[in-house]
Design a protein around this motif. Structure first.
Motif, short mmCIF file in Angstrom:
data_model
loop_
_atom_site.label_atom_id
_atom_site.label_comp_id
_atom_site.label_asym_id
_atom_site.label_seq_id
_atom_site.Cartn_x
_atom_site.Cartn_y
_atom_site.Cartn_z
N CYS A 95 0.83 -1.20 0.00
CA CYS A 95 0.00 0.00 0.00
C CYS A 95 0.87 1.26 0.00
O CYS A 95 0.58 2.23 -0.70
CB CYS A 95 -0.93 -0.02 1.22
SG CYS A 95 -2.25 1.21 1.17
N ASP A 106 -11.37 -10.63 1.59
CA ASP A 106 -11.16 -9.26 2.08
C ASP A 106 -9.75 -8.79 1.70
O ASP A 106 -8.98 -8.30 2.52
CB ASP A 106 -11.36 -9.18 3.59
CG ASP A 106 -11.57 -7.74 4.08
OD1 ASP A 106 -11.80 -6.85 3.24
OD2 ASP A 106 -11.48 -7.51 5.30
N ARG A 165 -6.77 -6.83 0.51
CA ARG A 165 -6.40 -5.42 0.48
C ARG A 165 -4.91 -5.27 0.16
O ARG A 165 -4.11 -6.18 0.38
CB ARG A 165 -6.69 -4.78 1.85
CG ARG A 165 -8.08 -5.05 2.40
CD ARG A 165 -9.13 -4.21 1.72
NE ARG A 165 -8.89 -2.80 1.99
CZ ARG A 165 -9.47 -1.82 1.32
NH1 ARG A 165 -10.27 -2.08 0.29
NH2 ARG A 165 -9.23 -0.56 1.63
N TRP A 209 -11.72 -6.90 -4.83
CA TRP A 209 -11.25 -6.31 -3.59
C TRP A 209 -9.92 -5.57 -3.78
O TRP A 209 -9.70 -4.49 -3.21
CB TRP A 209 -11.10 -7.37 -2.50
CG TRP A 209 -12.31 -7.51 -1.63
CD1 TRP A 209 -13.10 -8.61 -1.49
CD2 TRP A 209 -12.89 -6.50 -0.79
NE1 TRP A 209 -14.13 -8.34 -0.62
CE2 TRP A 209 -14.03 -7.06 -0.17
CE3 TRP A 209 -12.56 -5.17 -0.51
CZ2 TRP A 209 -14.84 -6.34 0.72
CZ3 TRP A 209 -13.37 -4.45 0.37
CH2 TRP A 209 -14.49 -5.04 0.98
N SER A 259 -9.35 -1.64 -3.20
CA SER A 259 -8.28 -1.11 -2.36
C SER A 259 -7.44 -0.07 -3.10
O SER A 259 -7.00 0.92 -2.51
CB SER A 259 -7.38 -2.26 -1.88
OG SER A 259 -6.45 -1.82 -0.92
N THR A 286 -7.86 3.80 -1.28
CA THR A 286 -6.73 4.27 -0.48
C THR A 286 -6.23 5.60 -1.04
O THR A 286 -6.26 5.84 -2.24
CB THR A 286 -5.58 3.24 -0.48
OG1 THR A 286 -5.29 2.81 -1.82
CG2 THR A 286 -5.97 2.02 0.34
#
Length: 279
Positions: free
Chosen positions: A105, A164, A166, A198, A202, A206
């Motif tokens: 991320c 889920d 991410r 998903w 994300s 984000t």
């Protein structure tokens, strides 16, 4: 042991096999990591002349998903998928290898602030981000193709989904050659597009993304790159745009609810009209 008083009982109740591995609690540096459902701790054992510093991740489950994560990790480890090794498990405790690297991320989002398109980035930074996306696509493609449950008539492929899924669930090693997948407590059997939706959610939700920018073009570019790379690898899987679109919008609405955001009705057409048609 430098840990908040309210969490000390977690460590005082460690099972014997994990206590032996960790050793003296007074020689442990503890940092609680972000987790909404369970307690997750980064453990650093103080180094000595005889032994180098050891680092682990300890999970204490407050949900009923401990067995699901442990069984999934054990299964994927046998397949050779790149995941953290399980050091010890005794419900509700799971002790894992700590992966030294950078969260995906952060790798993707930090350079994208104050720009609108990938072309505005320095070539080397752009190349690094795209390589990271390609590595993520390959990791998910490998997970799915080795865990096909149903694959008939190329209409719907049911696989083991991470669940889920991410960007923060992936770490790239500091040598930038390996990506690790983390957190499998929500893993389940379902349509392979669930995981893809998903990841794309994300990318969009984000910062900087859909809730900060009117048109997050750089994120759309990365979504297209991710999807194209995934289906180049899993080219026997069929992409359903309608299924993907519904799943993506549902996921974004879930994120809005989780964060308590005040957002008007999502413009489905605006979000999806730049998704590649090549698939």
């Amino acid at each position: 042991m430098d840990i908040e008083h309210r969490y000390k009982m977690v460590f005082l109740n460690l099972p014997e096999n994990i206590s032996k591995i960790i050793g003296d609690l007074d020689n442990i540096s503890v940092e609680r990591l972000k987790s909404k459902k369970n307690l997750v701790f980064d453990l650093s054992m103080k180094s000595s002349l005889d032994e180098p510093q050891k680092n682990y991740i300890l999970k204490y489950y407050r949900t009923k998903n401990a067995d699901n994560e442990y069984s999934t990790l054990s299964h994927l480890h046998k397949q050779g998928l790149v995941i953290p090794s399980v050091i010890s498990y005794e419900k509700p405790f799971l002790l894992l290898e700590k992966i030294d690297g950078i969260n995906l991320c952060d790798i993707i989002n930090e350079p994208l602030n104050k720009i609108n398109e990938l072309a505005e980035l320095e070539p080397e930074i752009r190349k690094k981000i795209i390589k990271s996306i390609d590595m993520l696509a390959k990791w998910l493609a490998d997970l799915h193709k080795h865990n096909i449950i149903v694959h008939q008539d190329f209409k719907k492929t049911i696989v083991l989904n991470k669940g889920d899924t991410r960007l923060r669930d992936f770490i790239i090693c500091r040598d930038s050659k390996t990506v690790y997948g983390l957190d499998f407590e929500e893993s389940y059997e379902g349509n392979h597009i669930d995981d893809l939706a998903w990841i794309c959610c994300s990318l969009l939700d984000t910062n900087p993304g859909l809730f900060e920018l009117d048109e997050p073009y750089h994120k759309i570019e990365l979504m297209n790159e991710f999807l194209k790379q995934y289906y180049e690898i899993n080219n026997s899987f069929t992409f359903s745009f309608n299924y993907f679109a519904d799943a993506l919008i549902n996921n974004l609405n879930t994120v809005i609810k989780r964060r308590g955001l005040i957002v008007g009705k999502l413009d489905k057409k605006r979000i999806l009209n730049n998704i590649t048609e090549d698939l």
